[in-house]
Design a protein around this motif. Structure first.
Motif, PDB file in Angstrom:
ATOM      1  N   THR A 192       0.835  -1.207   0.000  1.00 54.67           N
ATOM      2  CA  THR A 192       0.000   0.000   0.000  1.00 54.67           C
ATOM      3  C   THR A 192       0.864   1.249   0.000  1.00 54.67           C
ATOM      4  O   THR A 192       0.564   2.226  -0.706  1.00 54.67           O
ATOM      5  N   LEU A 217       2.151   1.829  -3.486  1.00 54.11           N
ATOM      6  CA  LEU A 217       1.087   2.337  -4.361  1.00 54.11           C
ATOM      7  C   LEU A 217       0.794   3.802  -4.073  1.00 54.11           C
ATOM      8  O   LEU A 217       0.625   4.606  -4.999  1.00 54.11           O
ATOM      9  N   ARG A 257      -6.272   0.164  -9.132  1.00 54.03           N
ATOM     10  CA  ARG A 257      -6.743   0.248  -7.745  1.00 54.03           C
ATOM     11  C   ARG A 257      -7.914   1.211  -7.613  1.00 54.03           C
ATOM     12  O   ARG A 257      -8.850   0.957  -6.845  1.00 54.03           O
ATOM     13  N   ARG A 258      -7.880   2.298  -8.365  1.00 54.60           N
ATOM     14  CA  ARG A 258      -8.955   3.302  -8.287  1.00 54.60           C
ATOM     15  C   ARG A 258      -9.939   3.195  -9.445  1.00 54.60           C
ATOM     16  O   ARG A 258     -11.139   3.387  -9.275  1.00 54.60           O
TER      17      ARG A 258
END
Length: 237
Positions: A20, A23, A71-72
């Motif tokens: 995380t 990222l 991811r988004r």
């Protein structure tokens, strides 16, 4: 005799928390500098990890960039598909209006912009940069990853704009995505917007999209050219 110093706790490079952090750091750096100008050295420094951790979780810089986007974008584009499906069911087999289709595209982006936990405005600016980036792998990735969403919206626009040929519709949607990407990228468009609105509204993403939407709708609805291969310039004489 001095007591022994406690051993320094070293972060596990294989942990989900490390992934995380990578990222999050990559998202910010790619947004600020673009894909090509962001080095793995600056990325590992920002995330406080070593190169082995990046390679373990992502394999390469290209795969890391793709992971930052998915991811988004995956949840946002799924929301777009669901919203369009809802509009089509409500239309009962009739074409959904061009305005409603466009807002079904823009509303999920607006919701993301307001949610800092999902990247907020910074991520939308990264998306704008990604669409404008010359790197071929980015364009190929976006086309392949989100082909379903793109196809669904293109089909809906085609029903709403039956006067346009498939070729003409493809060009107009290309221009629409260009205008949206330029606006989201946080370049001169946002500076101009800040100059012409009040201090209270300068960070109002909804107002920005409300100004953009009529421009896009007008372009989509414009009459089809009789001959798209030639543009005749009319002089003022």
């Amino acid at each position: 005799m001095a007591a022994p110093r406690p051993a320094r706790k070293v972060a596990d490079p294989t942990s989900a928390d490390t992934k995380t952090r990578i990222l999050d750091a990559a998202e910010l750096l790619f947004m600020e500098h673009g894909f090509e100008a962001t080095s793995l050295r600056s990325l590992t420094a920002a995330a406080s990890v070593n190169l082995a951790a990046v390679n373990y979780h992502f394999g390469s810089k290209e795969e890391l960039f793709q992971a930052v986007l998915t991811r988004r974008l995956d949840p946002m584009n799924q929301e777009r598909i669901e919203l369009l499906g809802k509009l089509e069911r409500e239309a009962g087999g009739k074409p959904v209006s061009c305005e409603k289709i466009l807002f079904a595209m823009l509303i999920p982006a607006l919701r993301l912009a307001r949610d800092e936990r999902r990247g907020g405005k910074n991520f939308l600016r990264l998306v704008g940069r990604a669409y404008a980036d010359p790197a071929p792998f980015i364009r190929h990735f976006l086309s392949a990853q989100y082909g379903e969403m793109i196809g669904r919206y293109k089909e809906a626009f085609g029903r709403a704009l039956p006067h346009l040929s498939k070729q003409e519709l493809t060009w107009r949607l290309h221009f629409v995505m260009g205008a949206i990407s330029y606006t989201l990228a946080g370049t001169d468009a946002l500076k101009l917007f800040a100059q012409v609105v009040s201090e209270r509204d300068k960070d109002n993403d909804e107002l920005l999209l409300q100004r953009l939407a009529p421009f896009l709708v007008a372009g989509l609805k414009a009459p089809a050219l009789g001959d798209t291969r030639r543009l005749e310039l009319v002089s003022g004489d």
